[in-house]
Design an enzyme around this catalytic site. Structure first.
Site, PDB file in Angstrom:
ATOM      1  CG  ASP A  16      -1.989  -1.074   1.170  1.00  0.00           C
ATOM      2  OD1 ASP A  16      -1.818  -2.019   0.376  1.00  0.00           O
ATOM      3  OD2 ASP A  16      -2.961  -0.983   1.924  1.00  0.00           O
ATOM      4  NE  ARG A  96      -2.504   3.036  13.959  1.00  0.00           N
ATOM      5  CZ  ARG A  96      -1.721   2.015  13.683  1.00  0.00           C
ATOM      6  NH1 ARG A  96      -0.538   1.915  14.255  1.00  0.00           N
ATOM      7  NH2 ARG A  96      -2.111   1.079  12.844  1.00  0.00           N
ATOM      8  CG  ASP A 125      -5.409   2.994  12.475  1.00  0.00           C
ATOM      9  OD1 ASP A 125      -5.638   3.169  13.685  1.00  0.00           O
ATOM     10  OD2 ASP A 125      -4.827   1.986  12.036  1.00  0.00           O
ATOM     11  CB  SER A 180      -6.067  -6.593   7.729  1.00  0.00           C
ATOM     12  OG  SER A 180      -5.509  -5.328   8.016  1.00  0.00           O
TER      13      SER A 180
END
Length: 406
Positions: A16, A96, A125, A180
């Site tokens: 990605d 994060r 996210d 994932s």
């Protein structure tokens, strides 16, 4: 956005973000700075440098943030005993704000106009990264390719790589995990694949960090944890850094089948999501911390912390780590930890974390009062009668007025 000349991208080196590098270069005609964070994901991060160089990136940041992550983010959260919706230990959420902080620092260092990330438009996210970025640098521009481009499948990403000569490890025929996954020192998460059916149990070979409780040793493991101001500072008497504490607890917890969770949670963007998590060290820390607090915290302080905890956990889950309300609560939580000092002994056995003992020089436990034996007048049991009657007064008045409770 013709005014964007340089973008700092949160870069993993995977499919990605490798596509995003080229997409940013072509779509915005800008220079891309890559930032790769080592927060204990268990994979070598240095190869990201060669991948970024192959994409023409000139400024490459690869930072070891493991100690900062545990010291300044995980441990403060653990002082609050934070659990989202009563179960989720916030392993992804708490990483994060650190990544957002470093993105902004690098943007300031390099004179970048914008930051970018690879979070999708369906997840939490994107909210966490961007709320943190705007809090720390209000005028920063954010580019979220998944909300802009039309590359909405793995096949389309692979076709883009082939068309633009992007070297990606996943272009070979090696079997890719159907899940994932996101990992850091606190946890590893799994979503997608068979987990998208909430009735379907996870496959045993999915788990990476822990054995099943059934396969765990038949003999218990005992450990002793030393606390100072609410943080673990030593294991079995050995002084350790915050990151090393978590690494050790992950190892011993995983070996004893501890820390597996299978949850359906409510995402901030509005949908329900099913995920599985391995948080062996975090599971041990939370159990031990509560045991230490049970001995050292005043009753009303402990109860107030418990009342505030769901709101605090929700702030972290939803991306408000850098908000004034979270900082206000953190100040109160940290003040409550001044006397959370001492030692907790735990037994780890087949997925269970069992408190075997706790001791503290700051203990509020008074054996002379709590004893079932003769207390030498330390507590007058007759005083309880007036206490009970006073607390029953409002209910007795209501009953006398004919207000029925049944």
């Amino acid at each position: 956005m013709s005014d964007i000349n340089k973008v700092v991208l949160a870069y993993s080196g995977g499919l990605d973000t490798s596509v995003i590098v080229r997409w940013l270069q072509e779509t915005y005609n800008c220079e891309v700075v890559t930032f790769t964070a080592d927060i204990g994901q268990g994979e070598e991060v240095e190869p990201a440098r060669a991948k970024a160089e192959a994409l023409g990136v000139k400024e490459i940041y690869i930072d070891d943030l493991r100690e900062e992550y545990v010291r300044d983010f995980v441990f403060p959260m653990m002082r609050a005993n934070a659990l989202y919706e009563g179960e989720y230990r916030l392993g992804t959420s708490i990483a994060r704000p650190l990544i957002a902080k470093r993105l902004i620092e690098i943007a300031n260092e390099t004179g970048a106009d914008a930051i970018s990330h690879g979070a999708t438009g369906k997840g939490n996210d994107q909210v966490r990264f961007e709320l943190g970025a705007y809090a720390l640098k209000p005028g920063i521009k954010v580019i979220a390719p998944w909300r802009e481009w039309e590359l909405n499948s793995r096949e389309s990403l692979m076709n883009y790589c082939e068309k633009h000569n992007i070297p990606v490890d996943f272009s070979n025929k090696k079997k890719k995990s159907p899940y994932s996954m996101d990992a850091n020192l606190l946890h590893i998460s799994y979503e997608g694949g068979v987990l998208e059916d909430p009735w379907q149990g996870p496959e045993e070979d999915m788990w990476r960090w822990s054995v099943s409780p059934e396969a765990a040793p038949d003999t218990a493991t005992f450990i002793e944890l030393d606390f100072e101001r609410g943080d673990i500072v030593a294991i079995d008497g050995e002084k350790l850094s915050p990151a090393t504490v978590l690494e050790r607890l992950n190892q011993v917890g995983g070996a004893n089948g501890i820390g597996r969770d299978d949850l359906v949670e409510n995402r901030y963007v509005g949908m329900k999501s099913r995920g599985c998590y391995e948080t062996p060290g975090g599971t041990i820390i939370l159990k031990a911390h509560r045991a230490m607090e049970s001995l050292t915290l005043d009753r009303e302080v402990a109860h107030l912390k418990d009342a505030l905890m769901p709101r605090y956990a929700e702030m972290i889950y939803n991306g408000y780590w850098w908000s004034p309300e979270r900082k206000m609560l953190q100040t109160a939580i940290d003040e409550s930890q001044v006397h959370v000092n001492g030692k907790v002994r735990l037994k780890l056995y087949k997925g269970n974390v069992i408190v075997e003992g706790r001791q503290s020089a700051d203990s509020l436990f008074d054996e002379s009062i709590a004893t079932f034996e003769e207390d030498a007048g330390a507590y007058n049991q007759a005083d309880a009668e007036g206490f009970i009657k006073l607390n029953a007064l409002r209910m007795r008045i209501a009953a006398n007025k004919g207000r029925k409770l049944l």
